[in-house]
Design an enzyme around this catalytic site. Structure first.
Site, mmCIF file in Angstrom:
data_model
loop_
_atom_site.group_PDB
_atom_site.id
_atom_site.type_symbol
_atom_site.label_atom_id
_atom_site.label_comp_id
_atom_site.label_asym_id
_atom_site.label_seq_id
_atom_site.Cartn_x
_atom_site.Cartn_y
_atom_site.Cartn_z
ATOM 1 N N GLN A 32 54.326 52.198 10.940
ATOM 2 C CA GLN A 32 53.305 51.149 10.950
ATOM 3 C C GLN A 32 53.933 49.785 10.610
ATOM 4 O O GLN A 32 53.645 48.774 11.261
ATOM 5 C CB GLN A 32 52.224 51.512 9.935
ATOM 6 C CG GLN A 32 51.211 50.440 9.645
ATOM 7 C CD GLN A 32 50.088 50.977 8.760
ATOM 8 O OE1 GLN A 32 49.160 51.593 9.245
ATOM 9 N NE2 GLN A 32 50.158 50.732 7.464
ATOM 10 N N HIS B 178 49.379 51.049 -3.761
ATOM 11 C CA HIS B 178 48.673 49.827 -3.357
ATOM 12 C C HIS B 178 48.901 48.716 -4.391
ATOM 13 O O HIS B 178 49.138 47.559 -4.040
ATOM 14 C CB HIS B 178 47.163 50.077 -3.297
ATOM 15 C CG HIS B 178 46.740 51.079 -2.267
ATOM 16 N ND1 HIS B 178 46.003 52.189 -2.581
ATOM 17 C CD2 HIS B 178 46.952 51.137 -0.930
ATOM 18 C CE1 HIS B 178 45.753 52.890 -1.483
ATOM 19 N NE2 HIS B 178 46.335 52.280 -0.467
ATOM 20 N N LEU C 97 42.277 53.056 -4.241
ATOM 21 C CA LEU C 97 43.559 52.450 -4.655
ATOM 22 C C LEU C 97 44.340 53.345 -5.618
ATOM 23 O O LEU C 97 43.772 54.010 -6.481
ATOM 24 C CB LEU C 97 43.301 51.099 -5.333
ATOM 25 C CG LEU C 97 42.620 50.027 -4.467
ATOM 26 C CD1 LEU C 97 42.524 48.717 -5.246
ATOM 27 C CD2 LEU C 97 43.347 49.810 -3.151
ATOM 28 N N MET D 149 43.142 50.552 2.616
ATOM 29 C CA MET D 149 41.809 51.048 2.995
ATOM 30 C C MET D 149 41.015 51.455 1.761
ATOM 31 O O MET D 149 40.027 52.158 1.867
ATOM 32 C CB MET D 149 41.961 52.227 3.971
ATOM 33 C CG MET D 149 42.673 51.819 5.258
ATOM 34 S SD MET D 149 42.332 52.855 6.691
ATOM 35 C CE MET D 149 43.096 54.393 6.210
ATOM 36 N N ARG E 2 44.871 59.989 0.619
ATOM 37 C CA ARG E 2 44.406 61.296 1.097
ATOM 38 C C ARG E 2 44.993 62.460 0.302
ATOM 39 O O ARG E 2 44.607 63.601 0.555
ATOM 40 C CB ARG E 2 44.770 61.473 2.567
ATOM 41 C CG ARG E 2 43.907 60.658 3.536
ATOM 42 C CD ARG E 2 44.296 61.050 4.937
ATOM 43 N NE ARG E 2 43.526 60.468 5.982
ATOM 44 C CZ ARG E 2 43.924 59.426 6.733
ATOM 45 N NH1 ARG E 2 45.073 58.824 6.480
ATOM 46 N NH2 ARG E 2 43.174 58.980 7.712
ATOM 47 N N GLU F 209 48.725 53.587 -7.375
ATOM 48 C CA GLU F 209 49.860 52.745 -7.785
ATOM 49 C C GLU F 209 50.623 52.143 -6.604
ATOM 50 O O GLU F 209 51.191 51.062 -6.708
ATOM 51 C CB GLU F 209 50.825 53.551 -8.651
ATOM 52 C CG GLU F 209 50.610 53.389 -10.133
ATOM 53 C CD GLU F 209 50.616 51.932 -10.612
ATOM 54 O OE1 GLU F 209 51.586 51.200 -10.361
ATOM 55 O OE2 GLU F 209 49.624 51.522 -11.241
ATOM 56 N N GLN G 70 41.213 53.308 14.039
ATOM 57 C CA GLN G 70 42.504 53.985 13.910
ATOM 58 C C GLN G 70 42.341 55.485 13.638
ATOM 59 O O GLN G 70 43.321 56.208 13.544
ATOM 60 C CB GLN G 70 43.374 53.327 12.844
ATOM 61 C CG GLN G 70 42.891 53.493 11.411
ATOM 62 C CD GLN G 70 43.641 52.581 10.466
ATOM 63 O OE1 GLN G 70 43.502 51.360 10.515
ATOM 64 N NE2 GLN G 70 44.463 53.144 9.609
HETATM 65 N N1 LIG Z 1 52.911 55.310 -2.138
HETATM 66 C C1 LIG Z 1 52.917 54.107 -1.605
HETATM 67 N N2 LIG Z 1 53.882 53.223 -1.943
HETATM 68 C C2 LIG Z 1 53.888 51.979 -1.393
HETATM 69 N N3 LIG Z 1 52.976 51.529 -0.507
HETATM 70 C C3 LIG Z 1 51.996 52.365 -0.153
HETATM 71 C C4 LIG Z 1 51.905 53.694 -0.691
HETATM 72 N N4 LIG Z 1 50.816 54.287 -0.167
HETATM 73 C C5 LIG Z 1 50.233 53.401 0.662
HETATM 74 N N5 LIG Z 1 50.946 52.246 0.682
HETATM 75 C C6 LIG Z 1 50.690 51.085 1.526
HETATM 76 O O1 LIG Z 1 49.419 50.545 1.211
HETATM 77 C C7 LIG Z 1 48.837 49.978 2.377
HETATM 78 C C8 LIG Z 1 47.451 50.504 2.532
HETATM 79 O O2 LIG Z 1 47.537 51.880 2.837
HETATM 80 P P1 LIG Z 1 46.290 52.844 2.932
HETATM 81 O O3 LIG Z 1 45.085 52.154 2.443
HETATM 82 O O4 LIG Z 1 46.272 53.493 4.253
HETATM 83 O O5 LIG Z 1 46.637 53.915 1.799
HETATM 84 P P2 LIG Z 1 47.351 55.283 1.917
HETATM 85 O O6 LIG Z 1 47.534 55.819 0.558
HETATM 86 O O7 LIG Z 1 48.528 55.117 2.804
HETATM 87 O O8 LIG Z 1 46.230 56.133 2.637
HETATM 88 P P3 LIG Z 1 46.352 57.428 3.503
HETATM 89 O O9 LIG Z 1 46.399 58.561 2.546
HETATM 90 O O10 LIG Z 1 45.089 57.366 4.259
HETATM 91 O O11 LIG Z 1 47.562 57.319 4.371
HETATM 92 C C9 LIG Z 1 49.751 50.359 3.550
HETATM 93 O O12 LIG Z 1 50.602 49.273 3.849
HETATM 94 C C10 LIG Z 1 50.539 51.515 2.976
HETATM 95 O O13 LIG Z 1 51.813 51.691 3.574
HETATM 96 C C1 LIG Z 2 47.362 48.755 8.044
HETATM 97 C C2 LIG Z 2 45.987 49.294 7.707
HETATM 98 C C3 LIG Z 2 45.402 48.451 6.610
HETATM 99 C C4 LIG Z 2 45.103 49.099 8.907
HETATM 100 O O1 LIG Z 2 43.809 49.553 8.639
HETATM 101 C C5 LIG Z 2 46.043 50.800 7.358
HETATM 102 O O2 LIG Z 2 46.553 51.550 8.407
HETATM 103 C C6 LIG Z 2 46.787 51.049 6.086
HETATM 104 O O3 LIG Z 2 46.200 50.702 5.068
HETATM 105 O O4 LIG Z 2 47.907 51.579 6.098
HETATM 106 N N1 BAL Z 3 48.248 54.627 5.653
HETATM 107 C C1 BAL Z 3 47.962 54.910 7.014
HETATM 108 C C2 BAL Z 3 46.528 54.950 7.310
HETATM 109 C C3 BAL Z 3 46.091 56.160 8.037
HETATM 110 O O1 BAL Z 3 46.794 57.177 8.042
HETATM 111 O O2 BAL Z 3 45.008 56.152 8.629
#
Ligand SMILES: Nc1ncnc2c1ncn2[C@@H]1O[C@H](COP(=O)(O)OP(=O)(O)OP(=O)(O)O)[C@@H](O)[C@H]1O
Ligand SMILES: CC(C)(CO)[C@@H](O)C(=O)[O-]
Ligand code: BAL
Length: 286
Positions: free
Chosen positions: A146, A8, A4, A1, A180, A6, A32
């Site tokens: 997820q 991601h 970005l 989302m 977040r 590390e 969501q």
């Molecule tokens: N620390 C991490 N290590 C590996 N993959 C990650 C990590 N954080 C997020 N991801 C993955 O990156 C993808 C995109 O996640 P997203 O954009 O929701 O970021 P997030 O850091 O998980 O955000 P949020 O804080 O909203 O949960 C998802 O598949 C998530 O599982």
């Molecule tokens: C899977 C996803 C891209 C759906 O918006 C989100 O939940 C996330 O980034 O983890």
């Molecule tokens: N990484 C999960 C996205 C969410 O909490 O909305």
């Protein structure tokens, strides 16, 4: 989302190693987020995101010929009008629209605290997969429920893609990286590291041979207890921490492994946990 970090970038690196053409999707999906959740506040850092991807691309270009093949051929950053072309997206539980629901997995654990979350995730991922038609998709283990749900969706709907799940990238104190995390003040940021300590300590006793589900879960609880007892429920003075759940489940369908049962080491297990943090009222005992 977007926003970005590390974690991601690690997904992108894996995708680049395993594929020729890689699309990165950046889209904050409204469906969501529950009606009272943080959609409007969700961090957006588009320019920094593009810089990070450019840097990653340069690093990969330098390594070309050393076993790396892939290229980032596009950033998919659609508008909500494109993603939801007919009815406007709703976060209402009973709202109208075209949705994908995956139950029972989507109702449990995080789904129980966030009732529209997994419906929104399954719906937007179906859209993303239909638009991009990827051979492989990359998700993070941090959001393990997820990832399991998406695997189930891909199987049940015969979606021709392979779901790859990439290990969690953590900060130096163990906290999983997450967009977040920027919302956590300094003290709360310290407080929540108890979550990763609890999970990692349970993992370490499993790695040393402990198979009892009850023992594995108790190890995680103990880490919370040590900390919470010190402060009468308030951890390090910044706020109150409440355990939402600490559950041991099977890896394929996330059904609970009872405390009396043992983990089958040929399958492993998922220990997932969630905590809620509350700011203490000013009058609270610090
Ligand atoms: N620390 C991490 N290590 C590996 N993959 C990650 C990590 N954080 C997020 N991801 C993955 O990156 C993808 C995109 O996640 P997203 O954009 O929701 O970021 P997030 O850091 O998980 O955000 P949020 O804080 O909203 O949960 C998802 O598949 C998530 O599982
Ligand atoms: C899977 C996803 C891209 C759906 O918006 C989100 O939940 C996330 O980034 O983890
Ligand atoms: N990484 C999960 C996205 C969410 O909490 O909305």
């Amino acid at each position: 989302m977007g926003a970005l970090h590390e974690g991601h970038l690690e997904l992108v690196r894996h995708a680049l190693r395993e594929n020729s053409d890689v699309f990165v999707s950046i889209y904050v999906n409204p469906t969501q987020f529950g009606v009272n959740e943080d959609l409007d506040k969700y961090p957006k850092t588009w320019v920094a995101d593009m810089d990070k991807l450019q840097r990653l691309r340069k690093d990969f270009d330098q390594q070309r010929g050393k076993g790396t093949t892939g290229e980032i051929v596009g950033i998919f950053a659609p508008t909500t009008r494109v993603m939801y072309p007919t009815l406007p997206p709703t976060s209402e539980i009973d709202g109208e629209g075209s949705f994908v629901t995956i139950t029972p997995i989507g109702k449990w654990l995080e789904g129980s605290s966030r009732p529209v979350f997994f419906r929104g995730v399954a719906t937007v991922c179906t859209k993303l997969f239909n638009v991009v038609q990827p051979d492989r998709v990359y998700f993070g283990q941090k959001d393990i429920q997820q990832s399991v749900l998406i695997k189930r969706m891909v199987k049940d709907f015969h979606i021709p893609t392979e779901v790859r799940v990439i290990p969690t990238i953590r900060e130096s104190d163990g906290l999983a990286m997450s967009s977040r995390n920027v919302f956590l003040g300094k003290r709360r940021r310290n407080d929540v590291s108890v979550l990763s300590r609890a999970l990692l300590s349970a993992r370490s006793i499993y790695n040393m041979g402990e198979l009892s589900a009850g023992e594995i879960r108790r190890t995680a609880f103990q880490i919370f207890d040590e900390v919470l007892q010190k402060k009468d429920g308030a951890y390090l003075g910044a706020g109150k921490i409440e355990i939402d759940y600490i559950v041991l489940t099977k890896t394929d369908d996330m059904t609970t492994i009872d405390d009396e049962a043992e983990v089958d080491p040929s399958e492993g297990a998922i220990l997932s946990a969630a905590i809620k943090t509350h700011k203490l009222k000013k009058s609270a005992n610090r």
